[in-house]
Design an enzyme around this catalytic site. Structure first.
Site, PDB file in Angstrom:
ATOM      1  CG  ASP A  16      -1.942   1.067   1.260  1.00 29.40           C
ATOM      2  OD1 ASP A  16      -2.086   1.777   0.250  1.00 29.40           O
ATOM      3  OD2 ASP A  16      -2.598   1.230   2.300  1.00 29.40           O
ATOM      4  CG  HIS A 208      -5.882   0.169   5.954  1.00 28.18           C
ATOM      5  ND1 HIS A 208      -4.792  -0.579   5.559  1.00 28.18           N
ATOM      6  CD2 HIS A 208      -5.840   1.294   5.209  1.00 28.18           C
ATOM      7  CE1 HIS A 208      -4.134   0.070   4.607  1.00 28.18           C
ATOM      8  NE2 HIS A 208      -4.763   1.217   4.371  1.00 28.18           N
ATOM      9  CG  HIS A 210      -5.582   6.234   4.915  1.00 31.59           C
ATOM     10  ND1 HIS A 210      -5.850   6.332   3.579  1.00 31.59           N
ATOM     11  CD2 HIS A 210      -4.964   5.043   5.072  1.00 31.59           C
ATOM     12  CE1 HIS A 210      -5.406   5.251   2.947  1.00 31.59           C
ATOM     13  NE2 HIS A 210      -4.866   4.453   3.837  1.00 31.59           N
ATOM     14  CB  CYS A 241      -4.074  10.834   0.807  1.00 35.22           C
ATOM     15  SG  CYS A 241      -5.831  10.786   0.457  1.00 35.22           S
TER      16      CYS A 241
HETATM   17 MG    MG Z   1      -3.852   2.695   2.987  1.00 33.43          MG
END
Ligand code: MG
Length: 309
Positions: A16, A208, A210, A241
């Site tokens: 990721d 998960h 952010h 992002c």
């Molecule tokens: Mg992520």
């Protein structure tokens, strides 16, 4: 024997993180980063993706990377698979742990997977069925649980419906994704409580998170307080992002480990070794990475070097 970790870090930087970084990192560089993470005590690492190589050139080296990784007892390497074809490629590379994904909101699912949520659920069920026959563990990511960049608020009922199907299919862990960092601690507690009330063991939930709006760590602690014990992190906060260029994306692994350890909650990870891995991650991607612990660790090194100079 060491103390058993009471929370676990699931490291996402090699997949990721890199997927959301512009510079292409060599296969050797990825293997070195993963090796450092293993040495730091990380036990779950999402190392690559078996999404079509044309879609994510950064991760097209999945089979050769897998051949480079050391087998270490207790370490699980996970590969992301979008569907059955991806799963078969992962199996060909010897993966025994895979993660698959879909969104809780229709528009994000359509943009990300070019399918309706209903079609994606069917896809995920197919992955789960094949994985079960092959003895492969599956982690199921649900994106946009706490908000959708296109639709705004997402009803928790969407997530509950998907979780039902994942559990019926034999998923190991349900991962609640705060895709654009829209979640807040109260909401994290509410959503987890709803899932637990519906019969999902909190120990099978991972978060998960952010840090797009600076809430990742607060959300992690909120999740811990309602029983969540696995947290996704990316070392040094690697991976921006995709919806907000330059903004922070993934929760930084060092920030999670630092905070939990400071609270007396064991992670099984050596923070100094993890910070060193973060330094390597930054060198590999060739840009300043935004993790807060990472920045303070770097600053301390610069000051120490100035003193001894
Ligand atoms: Mg992520």
């Amino acid at each position: 024997m060491g103390v058993m970790p009471t929370v676990s870090l699931y490291e996402v930087s090699p997949r990721d993180g890199l997927q959301n970084e512009a510079s292409v990192v060599s296969t050797e560089g990825k293997a070195e980063l993963i090796g450092r993470l293993v040495q730091a005590g990380v036990r779950d690492i999402e190392v690559t993706s078996f999404v079509g190589p044309r879609w994510i050139p950064q991760l097209a080296d999945a089979p050769s990377l897998m051949r480079m990784l050391p087998t270490v007892e207790g370490v699980r390497y996970w590969g992301l698979v979008p569907n059955r074809v991806g799963l078969e490629r992962a199996l060909d590379s010897g993966m025994t742990h895979v993660a698959t994904f879909l969104s809780a909101s229709e528009t994000h699912n359509k943009k990300n997977l070019n399918r309706t949520v209903r079609e994606s659920v069917a896809n995920v069920e197919e992955v789960l069925a094949v994985a079960r026959d092959e003895g492969v563990a599956v982690r199921g990511y649900i994106s946009t649980v706490f908000g959708c960049p296109y639709e705004g608020p997402v009803p928790v009922e969407n997530t509950l419906r998907i979780v039902d199907r994942l559990l019926a299919g034999g998923v190991e862990t349900v991962v609640l994704g705060d895709t654009t960092g829209m979640g807040n601690p109260r909401q994290v507690k509410d959503v987890v409580a709803r899932l637990v009330a519906a019969g999902l063991d909190a120990h099978r939930i991972a978060l998960h998170l952010h840090d797009t709006r600076g809430t990742a760590l607060a959300n992690a602690i909120a999740g811990y307080e309602v029983g969540v014990r696995q947290f996704d992190g990316s070392v040094a906060g690697m991976g921006g992002c995709p919806y907000a260029p330059g903004a922070s994306g993934n929760a930084a692994s060092e920030d999670l480990v630092y905070t939990f350890e400071a609270m007396g909650i064991h992670t099984g990870v050596n923070l100094e070794a993890l910070a060193e891995a973060g330094g390597l991650a930054e060198a590999l991607v060739g840009r300043e990475l935004p993790g807060r612990f990472h920045l303070s660790w770097k600053g301390a090194r610069v000051r120490a070097a100035a003193r001894t100079a």
